[in-house]
Design a protein around this motif. Structure first.
Motif, PDB file in Angstrom:
ATOM      1  N   GLU A 372       0.852  -1.185   0.000  1.00 46.07           N
ATOM      2  CA  GLU A 372       0.000   0.000   0.000  1.00 46.07           C
ATOM      3  C   GLU A 372       0.893   1.242   0.000  1.00 46.07           C
ATOM      4  OE1 GLU A 372      -3.647   2.142   0.101  1.00 46.07           O
ATOM      5  OE2 GLU A 372      -3.187   0.028  -0.309  1.00 46.07           O
ATOM      6  N   PRO A 373       0.647   2.182  -0.902  1.00 47.49           N
ATOM      7  CA  PRO A 373       1.462   3.398  -0.889  1.00 47.49           C
ATOM      8  C   PRO A 373       1.215   4.213   0.378  1.00 47.49           C
ATOM      9  CG  PRO A 373      -0.355   3.611  -2.451  1.00 47.49           C
ATOM     10  CD  PRO A 373      -0.357   2.188  -1.987  1.00 47.49           C
ATOM     11  N   THR A 374       2.261   4.852   0.851  1.00 50.16           N
ATOM     12  CA  THR A 374       2.133   5.697   2.042  1.00 50.16           C
ATOM     13  C   THR A 374       1.665   7.103   1.689  1.00 50.16           C
ATOM     14  OG1 THR A 374       4.473   6.292   1.897  1.00 50.16           O
ATOM     15  CG2 THR A 374       3.901   4.403   3.281  1.00 50.16           C
ATOM     16  N   ASP A 375       1.729   7.440   0.410  1.00 46.96           N
ATOM     17  CA  ASP A 375       1.232   8.739  -0.044  1.00 46.96           C
ATOM     18  C   ASP A 375       0.807   8.602  -1.499  1.00 46.96           C
ATOM     19  OD1 ASP A 375       0.483  11.359   0.126  1.00 46.96           O
ATOM     20  OD2 ASP A 375       2.467  12.132   0.661  1.00 46.96           O
ATOM     21  N   PHE A 376      -0.181   9.401  -1.887  1.00 49.72           N
ATOM     22  CA  PHE A 376      -0.748   9.331  -3.238  1.00 49.72           C
ATOM     23  C   PHE A 376      -1.273  10.713  -3.587  1.00 49.72           C
ATOM     24  CE2 PHE A 376      -4.454   8.878  -6.023  1.00 49.72           C
ATOM     25  CZ  PHE A 376      -3.963   8.059  -7.030  1.00 49.72           C
ATOM     26  N   PHE A 377      -0.975  11.175  -4.819  1.00 49.82           N
ATOM     27  CA  PHE A 377      -1.453  12.512  -5.183  1.00 49.82           C
ATOM     28  C   PHE A 377      -1.435  12.697  -6.695  1.00 49.82           C
ATOM     29  CE2 PHE A 377      -1.122  17.078  -5.977  1.00 49.82           C
ATOM     30  CZ  PHE A 377      -2.131  17.562  -5.154  1.00 49.82           C
ATOM     31  N   PHE A 378      -2.453  13.377  -7.201  1.00 48.95           N
ATOM     32  CA  PHE A 378      -2.404  13.912  -8.560  1.00 48.95           C
ATOM     33  C   PHE A 378      -3.232  15.186  -8.593  1.00 48.95           C
ATOM     34  CE2 PHE A 378      -6.233  11.313  -8.743  1.00 48.95           C
ATOM     35  CZ  PHE A 378      -7.102  12.004  -9.579  1.00 48.95           C
ATOM     36  N   TYR A 379      -2.870  16.079  -9.518  1.00 52.01           N
ATOM     37  CA  TYR A 379      -3.546  17.370  -9.606  1.00 52.01           C
ATOM     38  C   TYR A 379      -4.569  17.350 -10.731  1.00 52.01           C
ATOM     39  CZ  TYR A 379      -4.312  22.319  -9.036  1.00 52.01           C
ATOM     40  OH  TYR A 379      -4.900  23.529  -8.773  1.00 52.01           O
ATOM     41  N   ARG A 380      -5.708  17.968 -10.483  1.00 54.48           N
ATOM     42  CA  ARG A 380      -6.789  18.009 -11.467  1.00 54.48           C
ATOM     43  C   ARG A 380      -6.697  19.319 -12.265  1.00 54.48           C
ATOM     44  NH1 ARG A 380      -8.429  14.725  -7.313  1.00 54.48           N
ATOM     45  NH2 ARG A 380      -9.825  12.988  -7.869  1.00 54.48           N
ATOM     46  N   TRP A 381      -5.853  19.301 -13.293  1.00 48.47           N
ATOM     47  CA  TRP A 381      -5.580  20.502 -14.078  1.00 48.47           C
ATOM     48  C   TRP A 381      -6.801  20.988 -14.846  1.00 48.47           C
ATOM     49  CZ3 TRP A 381      -1.409  23.387 -13.450  1.00 48.47           C
ATOM     50  CH2 TRP A 381      -0.271  22.806 -12.884  1.00 48.47           C
ATOM     51  N   ASN A 382      -7.556  20.073 -15.393  1.00 45.08           N
ATOM     52  CA  ASN A 382      -8.686  20.481 -16.221  1.00 45.08           C
ATOM     53  C   ASN A 382      -9.809  21.094 -15.404  1.00 45.08           C
ATOM     54  OD1 ASN A 382     -11.454  19.547 -17.776  1.00 45.08           O
ATOM     55  ND2 ASN A 382      -9.836  20.200 -19.163  1.00 45.08           N
ATOM     56  N   LEU A 383      -9.986  20.633 -14.183  1.00 42.47           N
ATOM     57  CA  LEU A 383     -11.065  21.142 -13.338  1.00 42.47           C
ATOM     58  C   LEU A 383     -10.725  22.475 -12.686  1.00 42.47           C
ATOM     59  CD1 LEU A 383     -12.397  17.922 -11.539  1.00 42.47           C
ATOM     60  CD2 LEU A 383     -13.475  19.220 -13.389  1.00 42.47           C
ATOM     61  N   ASP A 384      -9.462  22.833 -12.651  1.00 49.48           N
ATOM     62  CA  ASP A 384      -9.055  24.069 -11.985  1.00 49.48           C
ATOM     63  C   ASP A 384      -9.367  25.261 -12.888  1.00 49.48           C
ATOM     64  OD1 ASP A 384      -7.708  26.259 -10.819  1.00 49.48           O
ATOM     65  OD2 ASP A 384      -6.221  24.934  -9.912  1.00 49.48           O
ATOM     66  N   PRO A 385     -10.228  26.185 -12.454  1.00 51.63           N
ATOM     67  CA  PRO A 385     -10.597  27.328 -13.304  1.00 51.63           C
ATOM     68  C   PRO A 385      -9.455  28.296 -13.576  1.00 51.63           C
ATOM     69  CG  PRO A 385     -11.509  27.584 -11.096  1.00 51.63           C
ATOM     70  CD  PRO A 385     -10.950  26.196 -11.169  1.00 51.63           C
ATOM     71  N   LEU A 386      -8.315  28.115 -12.903  1.00 50.62           N
ATOM     72  CA  LEU A 386      -7.152  28.952 -13.202  1.00 50.62           C
ATOM     73  C   LEU A 386      -6.348  28.423 -14.380  1.00 50.62           C
ATOM     74  CD1 LEU A 386      -5.765  29.797  -9.640  1.00 50.62           C
ATOM     75  CD2 LEU A 386      -7.377  31.097 -11.046  1.00 50.62           C
ATOM     76  N   TYR A 387      -6.637  27.180 -14.819  1.00 48.35           N
ATOM     77  CA  TYR A 387      -5.832  26.565 -15.874  1.00 48.35           C
ATOM     78  C   TYR A 387      -6.682  25.907 -16.959  1.00 48.35           C
ATOM     79  CZ  TYR A 387      -2.591  27.018 -11.973  1.00 48.35           C
ATOM     80  OH  TYR A 387      -1.866  27.507 -10.920  1.00 48.35           O
ATOM     81  N   ARG A 388      -7.601  25.031 -16.554  1.00 48.28           N
ATOM     82  CA  ARG A 388      -8.430  24.263 -17.487  1.00 48.28           C
ATOM     83  C   ARG A 388      -7.593  23.419 -18.442  1.00 48.28           C
ATOM     84  NH1 ARG A 388     -13.127  24.083 -14.824  1.00 48.28           N
ATOM     85  NH2 ARG A 388     -14.099  26.133 -14.588  1.00 48.28           N
ATOM     86  N   GLY A 389      -6.529  22.848 -17.919  1.00 45.36           N
ATOM     87  CA  GLY A 389      -5.673  21.996 -18.721  1.00 45.36           C
ATOM     88  C   GLY A 389      -4.215  22.282 -18.442  1.00 45.36           C
ATOM     89  N   SER A 390      -3.343  21.642 -19.207  1.00 49.58           N
ATOM     90  CA  SER A 390      -1.904  21.709 -18.949  1.00 49.58           C
ATOM     91  C   SER A 390      -1.147  22.566 -19.951  1.00 49.58           C
ATOM     92  CB  SER A 390      -1.315  20.293 -18.945  1.00 49.58           C
ATOM     93  OG  SER A 390      -1.982  19.472 -18.002  1.00 49.58           O
ATOM     94  N   TYR A 391      -1.446  22.408 -21.228  1.00 51.53           N
ATOM     95  CA  TYR A 391      -0.770  23.184 -22.271  1.00 51.53           C
ATOM     96  C   TYR A 391      -1.571  23.062 -23.563  1.00 51.53           C
ATOM     97  CZ  TYR A 391       1.090  18.495 -23.166  1.00 51.53           C
ATOM     98  OH  TYR A 391       1.215  17.145 -23.376  1.00 51.53           O
ATOM     99  N   SER A 392      -1.288  23.953 -24.505  1.00 48.50           N
ATOM    100  CA  SER A 392      -2.046  23.960 -25.752  1.00 48.50           C
ATOM    101  C   SER A 392      -1.498  22.930 -26.732  1.00 48.50           C
ATOM    102  CB  SER A 392      -2.004  25.352 -26.391  1.00 48.50           C
ATOM    103  OG  SER A 392      -0.683  25.669 -26.800  1.00 48.50           O
ATOM    104  N   ASN A 393      -2.371  22.504 -27.635  1.00 47.22           N
ATOM    105  CA  ASN A 393      -1.983  21.593 -28.707  1.00 47.22           C
ATOM    106  C   ASN A 393      -2.631  22.086 -29.995  1.00 47.22           C
ATOM    107  OD1 ASN A 393      -0.719  19.235 -29.763  1.00 47.22           O
ATOM    108  ND2 ASN A 393      -2.691  18.190 -29.771  1.00 47.22           N
ATOM    109  N   TRP A 394      -1.896  22.011 -31.090  1.00 43.81           N
ATOM    110  CA  TRP A 394      -2.348  22.555 -32.380  1.00 43.81           C
ATOM    111  C   TRP A 394      -3.071  21.457 -33.152  1.00 43.81           C
ATOM    112  CZ3 TRP A 394       0.683  27.055 -34.708  1.00 43.81           C
ATOM    113  CH2 TRP A 394       0.163  27.459 -35.938  1.00 43.81           C
ATOM    114  N   PRO A 395      -4.398  21.553 -33.343  1.00 41.80           N
ATOM    115  CA  PRO A 395      -5.130  20.512 -34.065  1.00 41.80           C
ATOM    116  C   PRO A 395      -5.042  20.704 -35.580  1.00 41.80           C
ATOM    117  CG  PRO A 395      -6.649  22.170 -33.287  1.00 41.80           C
ATOM    118  CD  PRO A 395      -5.284  22.587 -32.801  1.00 41.80           C
ATOM    119  N   PRO A 396      -5.431  19.696 -36.366  1.00 41.10           N
ATOM    120  CA  PRO A 396      -5.311  19.792 -37.828  1.00 41.10           C
ATOM    121  C   PRO A 396      -6.124  20.934 -38.431  1.00 41.10           C
ATOM    122  CG  PRO A 396      -5.732  17.524 -37.149  1.00 41.10           C
ATOM    123  CD  PRO A 396      -5.905  18.369 -35.934  1.00 41.10           C
TER     124      PRO A 396
END
Length: 468
Positions: A372-396
Motif C-alpha cells: 500500500e502506498p504511504t502517499d498518493f497525489f495527482f492534480y486536477r488541471w482540467n477542473l481548476d478554473p485557473l488553468y483548465r488543462g496543462s498546455y495547448s496543442n495545435w489541431p489539424p
C-alpha cells in the motif's frame, strides 16, 4: 495615440513565465508602471510544486526541453535555470526504458525504437509538405502515409509514449515544426536533450528568482482573481472576483487557452468573432502525473517504463524518481496519463484512481505483492478554473491565420502565452518567447506613440471554395 505626458499603466494578468518575462522586458525598456495580477499566492503559473513524502515534486512543467548544442542558441529556460542554480539532471526518456504489457515484463524495446524512427520520418515528410505548400492533416495521417499503423497493444503504447496527445487531434505539420524548433539545431532548435528538474526548492524557483531581481512590492498583486476585463480604444478596466476594480492604459492577458475557452474570465464587449473562432479552434491538452510513495522500491531500475494495456492511454508511461539520477531513496514512482483519460480520472475519487493504478502495477509485477502506498497525489488541471488543462496543442483544423488571430490584440487588450507561440506552443520556452515579443511590441507602442497592434484577418478562408 499614447499620451507622452504620463507613463501609461500596463496591467499584466497572470504571474507565470509569460507574465514575468513581459514585466522584465518592460523594466529593461525603462517602463516600470506595470502591475502583475496573480490569482495564487505565488508566481510561477503552471510551474507548480508540491510537497510529497518529504520531497518536492512537480505537478506541471518538469523538464527543460531542448537545451544547447555547443555554442549554438541556448534554450532561455536553461539559461534561467543555470543562472539561479536550479538543479536538473539529464532524463534519458527513450534510452533507459523497461517495457510491460498485460502479461508482465516483456521486451518490446525494438518495437518502441521502430516508432521513434517512424516519428522522425513523419517529421521529415511534414517538412517537405511545408516547403511544397501542401495541405495539413492529422498526425495519424502522417504516420499512416509512411506505413506506420499501430495495431497491437505494444505498438499503440509505443506510439503513445512518443506522441502522448491523440494523433488524430494533432496537426501533422505543426507537430513537426514544434519538435524541430525545440530539438533540432539544424532546423532552428536547441538540442535533442531533456533535463528533469529535481531542485527541492521547486522548478518554479527559476522564474521566481528572476522576478525577485527587478520587481518591487508595488508591482505585484497576489491572491487576486480576475473575473471580467472591460476594454476599449481608450484603455482597460479589470474587475476582480472580490468586487473591486482597477484601471489601466493597456492590459496583457496571459491566461491559459483553457481559461479563455471556458469563459472563466468574461470580456466586455464580447471578443470579436475572429478572436473567438481562433480561441475555440485550438485545443487545451491535459497531462496528468499520478504520484505514489512506497515504503520500499520494488520496481524497474531504468528511468522510464512503458505499460501496454488493451485500452490506449490506460496508465502507460511510468517514471521512477527513486533513481540515482533523480531523488534516490525517495520511494516515489509516478505514472502519466493524458487527454480524455486525464479528464476521466479527474471525475473520479482519489481512492478509485489509486485502486486502478495499483491494479496496473499488479499486472506489471504478477509475482510481487504490491504494498500500500504511504502517499498518493495527482492534480486536477482540467477542473481548476485557473488553468483548465496543462498546455495547448495545435489541431489539424487550426490554420496559421487562426494562430495570428489568437495572438492579435483587441484594442488595448493584448494576449500572450505558450499557446500564442507559433514555433513553440506547449513549451516553457514558448511562454518565455511570447512574453518577450509581445512586451517588446507594447514597449515600442509606448515609446513611439504608434500602436498599430498585431495583424489579424476577419475571416479565415479556404484556398478553394467548396464545390457541392
Amino acid at each position: 495615440m499614447v499620451s507622452a505626458q504620463q507613463e501609461p499603466r500596463i496591467l499584466i494578468l497572470g504571474g507565470g513565465v509569460t507574465g514575468i518575462i513581459a514585466a522584465r522586458t518592460l523594466h529593461e525598456r525603462g517602463i516600470d508602471n506595470f502591475l502583475i495580477i496573480e490569482a495564487r499566492n505565488e508566481l510561477g503559473g503552471r510551474m507548480r510544486s508540491h510537497s510529497f513524502g518529504n520531497s518536492t515534486i512537480e505537478l506541471g512543467a518538469n523538464w527543460i526541453q531542448g537545451t544547447q548544442e555547443g555554442d549554438g542558441p541556448a534554450n532561455p529556460i536553461l539559461v534561467l535555470a543555470e543562472k539561479h542554480g536550479v538543479k536538473t539532471h539529464y532524463n534519458d526518456l527513450y534510452g533507459s526504458l523497461t517495457t510491460f504489457d498485460v502479461t508482465g515484463a516483456v521486451d518490446y524495446v525494438d518495437t518502441f525504437n521502430g516508432y521513434v524512427n517512424a516519428s522522425d520520418e513523419v517529421s521529415v515528410v511534414a517538412g517537405a509538405r511545408v516547403q511544397r505548400g501542401l495541405v495539413d492533416a492529422s498526425s495519424r495521417t502522417g504516420f499512416s502515409v509512411i506505413g506506420s499503423k499501430p495495431k497491437t497493444a505494444q505498438e499503440i503504447a509505443s506510439q503513445y509514449f512518443i506522441f502522448a496527445q491523440a494523433p488524430d487531434q494533432s496537426s501533422w505539420l505543426a507537430s513537426a515544426w514544434n519538435s524541430n524548433f525545440t530539438y533540432v539545431p539544424e532546423a532552428g532548435g536547441f538540442a535533442d536533450e531533456d533535463l528533469l528538474s529535481v531542485d527541492q526548492r521547486g522548478f518554479k524557483t527559476l522564474i521566481q528568482e528572476e522576478a525577485n531581481e527587478f520587481l518591487s512590492p508595488g508591482q505585484l498583486l497576489l491572491n487576486t482573481t480576475v473575473a471580467k476585463i472591460l476594454y476599449s480604444e481608450d484603455g482597460v478596466m479589470v474587475s476582480f472576483a472580490n468586487g473591486s476594480t482597477i484601471e489601466g492604459d493597456f492590459a496583457l492577458c496571459t491566461f491559459s487557452l483553457g481559461v479563455l475557452q471556458n469563459d472563466d474570465v468574461l470580456f466586455e464587449p464580447e471578443l470579436p468573432a475572429f478572436k473567438t473562432e481562433a480561441i475555440q479552434s485550438s485545443v487545451m491538452a491535459t497531462y496528468t502525473k499520478i504520484f505514489l510513495k512506497f515504503p520500499q522500491k520494488f520496481w524497474f531500475d531504468t528511468e522510464m517504463a512503458m505499460y501496454a494495456d488493451t485500452e490506449r492511454g490506460r496508465y502507460p508511461i511510468w517514471q521512477s524518481l527513486d533513481h540515482p539520477n533523480f531523488l534516490p531513496g525517495s520511494g516515489i514512482l509516478f505514472v502519466t496519463v493524458t487527454g480524455d483519460f486525464s479528464i476521466r480520472i479527474e471525475s473520479l475519487p482519489d481512492e478509485v484512481v489509486k485502486a486502478e493504478v495499483l491494479e496496473v502495477l499488479a499486472t506489471m509485477y504478477p509475482e510481487t505483492s504490491i504494498p500500500e502506498p504511504t502517499d498518493f497525489f495527482f492534480y486536477r488541471w482540467n477542473l481548476d478554473p485557473l488553468y483548465r488543462g496543462s498546455y495547448s496543442n495545435w489541431p489539424p483544423s487550426f490554420l496559421v491565420e487562426h494562430h495570428g488571430n489568437l495572438r492579435a490584440n483587441v484594442e488595448r487588450l493584448y494576449f500572450a502565452g505558450e499557446a500564442t507561440s507559433k514555433h513553440s506552443y506547449g513549451f516553457l520556452h514558448g511562454a518565455y518567447d511570447e512574453g518577450l515579443q509581445i512586451a517588446t511590441i507594447l514597449a515600442d507602442c509606448i515609446d513611439t506613440g504608434k500602436c498599430d497592434g498585431l495583424p489579424h484577418v476577419e475571416d479565415v478562408l479556404n484556398v478553394h471554395s467548396y464545390d457541392l
